[in-house]
Design a protein around this motif. Structure first.
Motif, short mmCIF file in Angstrom:
data_model
loop_
_atom_site.label_atom_id
_atom_site.label_comp_id
_atom_site.label_asym_id
_atom_site.label_seq_id
_atom_site.Cartn_x
_atom_site.Cartn_y
_atom_site.Cartn_z
N ILE A 79 0.84 -1.19 0.00
CA ILE A 79 0.00 0.00 0.00
C ILE A 79 0.87 1.24 0.00
O ILE A 79 1.77 1.39 0.83
N PHE A 80 0.60 2.15 -0.95
CA PHE A 80 1.34 3.40 -1.06
C PHE A 80 0.41 4.56 -0.71
O PHE A 80 -0.44 4.96 -1.53
N PRO A 81 0.53 5.13 0.49
CA PRO A 81 -0.32 6.26 0.87
C PRO A 81 -0.05 7.48 0.00
O PRO A 81 1.05 7.65 -0.53
N GLY A 82 -1.07 8.33 -0.13
CA GLY A 82 -0.91 9.57 -0.89
C GLY A 82 -0.48 10.72 -0.01
O GLY A 82 -0.21 10.56 1.17
N GLY A 83 -0.41 11.89 -0.64
CA GLY A 83 0.02 13.10 0.06
C GLY A 83 0.79 14.05 -0.82
O GLY A 83 1.56 14.88 -0.34
N GLY A 154 0.29 -7.85 -5.08
CA GLY A 154 -0.20 -6.68 -5.80
C GLY A 154 0.16 -5.39 -5.10
O GLY A 154 0.80 -5.38 -4.04
N ILE A 155 -0.26 -4.28 -5.68
CA ILE A 155 -0.02 -2.96 -5.10
C ILE A 155 -1.30 -2.15 -5.14
O ILE A 155 -2.16 -2.35 -6.00
N LEU A 156 -1.42 -1.23 -4.17
CA LEU A 156 -2.58 -0.34 -4.08
C LEU A 156 -2.07 1.05 -3.71
O LEU A 156 -1.40 1.21 -2.69
N GLY A 157 -2.37 2.03 -4.55
CA GLY A 157 -1.90 3.39 -4.28
C GLY A 157 -3.03 4.39 -4.36
O GLY A 157 -3.96 4.25 -5.17
N PHE A 158 -2.95 5.41 -3.51
CA PHE A 158 -3.97 6.46 -3.45
C PHE A 158 -3.36 7.80 -3.85
O PHE A 158 -2.30 8.19 -3.35
N SER A 159 -4.04 8.52 -4.74
CA SER A 159 -3.64 9.87 -5.12
C SER A 159 -2.19 9.87 -5.63
O SER A 159 -1.88 9.17 -6.60
N ALA A 160 -1.27 10.62 -4.99
CA ALA A 160 0.13 10.59 -5.42
C ALA A 160 0.72 9.20 -5.19
O ALA A 160 1.62 8.77 -5.93
N GLY A 161 0.22 8.48 -4.17
CA GLY A 161 0.63 7.09 -4.01
C GLY A 161 0.16 6.24 -5.17
O GLY A 161 0.80 5.24 -5.52
N GLY A 162 -0.96 6.64 -5.78
CA GLY A 162 -1.42 5.98 -7.01
C GLY A 162 -0.50 6.28 -8.17
O GLY A 162 -0.30 5.43 -9.05
N HIS A 163 0.07 7.49 -8.18
CA HIS A 163 1.06 7.80 -9.21
C HIS A 163 2.28 6.92 -9.04
O HIS A 163 2.81 6.35 -10.01
#
Length: 306
Positions: A79-83, A154-163
């Motif tokens: 999991i890649f948090p955003g920010g 797998g991977i899961l990213g949100f916002s910039a973490g999605g980038h």
């Protein structure tokens, strides 16, 4: 029973209970072998104002949450948090997500990746991807001890973490750091990826803060193209699940639409859920009966891959 004995018994019980429920935090890199690092007086900061915000990350880690063995599907998700590449919304889009995944039998692994910093790093635009590649390889190398399948990561990213997640999904085979040990012999390719309201493009539809923090105010056109991940999709890009809200004013929904179209054009398995409302940064969306359905749709999709 005397008070001293009761106190010792209670303390022992607490320590056992804590040990049973505690997560595992593992450094991504061996000590003093962190690529692109510059020694500086910059210190990592943790601030909590409703959400735990971590900035100026100095030593990247993975925080591992494992489900009970009897419930485990052997899937794992990094999991890649955003920010905005400025902070990490570490609990909101990180540890809370990992705990939620555990309830579905999936190992949740939060990546505390370094954020671009001219003070602490050289070639700072590569640093998040460097950490992301290493984190995936590290988890794959520990598949047996984590009781997961090395081919179901797998991977899961949100916002910039999605980038960052989509950058890993499209640049996983590029050499962005020199191998340092046996871990780096592992593949950095995710087996699948999920992207929540992701920054995808660094073109007209981008999130300005993420773009500026990663590649600067006046980047060269080739740098913009390199990090516009809709332009980097190939036939080997992992199967992808996208979710986004139409009324997102921070990261336009066109980011997900562009990526979906690129995946479709290359014949990559893709699923997309676009919600009419929800804005940006809704995480698990537990207060919205319709929007929170993205979690079940994602679980169904992961199961379909198996």
């Amino acid at each position: 029973m005397n008070k001293k004995y009761v106190l010792i018994l209670a303390l022992s019980f607490f320590m056992v209970f804590k040990g049973m429920t505690q997560d595992i935090i593992i450094p991504i890199w061996p000590e003093k072998k962190i690529p692109n690092r510059i020694e500086s007086n910059e210190k990592e900061e943790h601030k909590r104002n409703g959400i735990l915000r971590i900035s100026k990350v100095q030593e990247p880690t993975i925080e591992v949450y494992l489900p009970a063995k009897s419930n485990a599907t052997k899937d794992a998700v990094l999991i890649f948090p955003g920010g905005g590449y400025g902070i990490l919304a570490y609990d909101w889009e990180g540890t809370d997500i990992a705990k939620f995944l555990n309830g579905k039998g999936i190992a949740g692994i939060v990546v505390k990746y370094r954020l671009p910093s001219s003070k602490s790093q050289k070639d700072k635009h590569n640093v998040p991807l460097i950490d992301a590649q290493r984190a995936l390889r590290l988890v794959r190398s520990k598949a047996e001890s984590f009781h997961i399948d090395a081919n179901k990561i797998g991977i899961l990213g949100f916002s910039a973490g999605g980038h960052l997640a989509s950058t890993l999904g499209t640049h996983f085979d590029e050499k962005v750091y020199e191998p340092i040990d046996e871990v780096d012999k592992e593949s950095a390719r995710p087996d699948f990826m999920a992207l929540g309201y992701p920054v995808i493009s660094f073109g007209n539809m981008t999130h300005g803060g993420s773009k500026k923090n990663l590649i600067g105010e006046n980047p060269k056109p080739e740098m913009v193209d390199y990090f516009s991940n809709e332009k980097q999709v190939t036939e080997n890009t992992p199967p992808t699940f996208l979710f986004h809200a139409t009324d997102d004013t921070a990261v336009p929904v066109e980011n997900s639409l562009l990526f979906y179209q690129a995946l479709k054009d290359k014949g990559v398995l893709a699923t997309m859920h676009i919600y009419p409302k929800g804005g940006h940064g809704f995480s698990l969306a537990r207060n919205d009966d319709h929007l929170r359905g993205w979690t079940e749709r994602m679980f169904e999709w992961i199961q379909s891959l198996n």
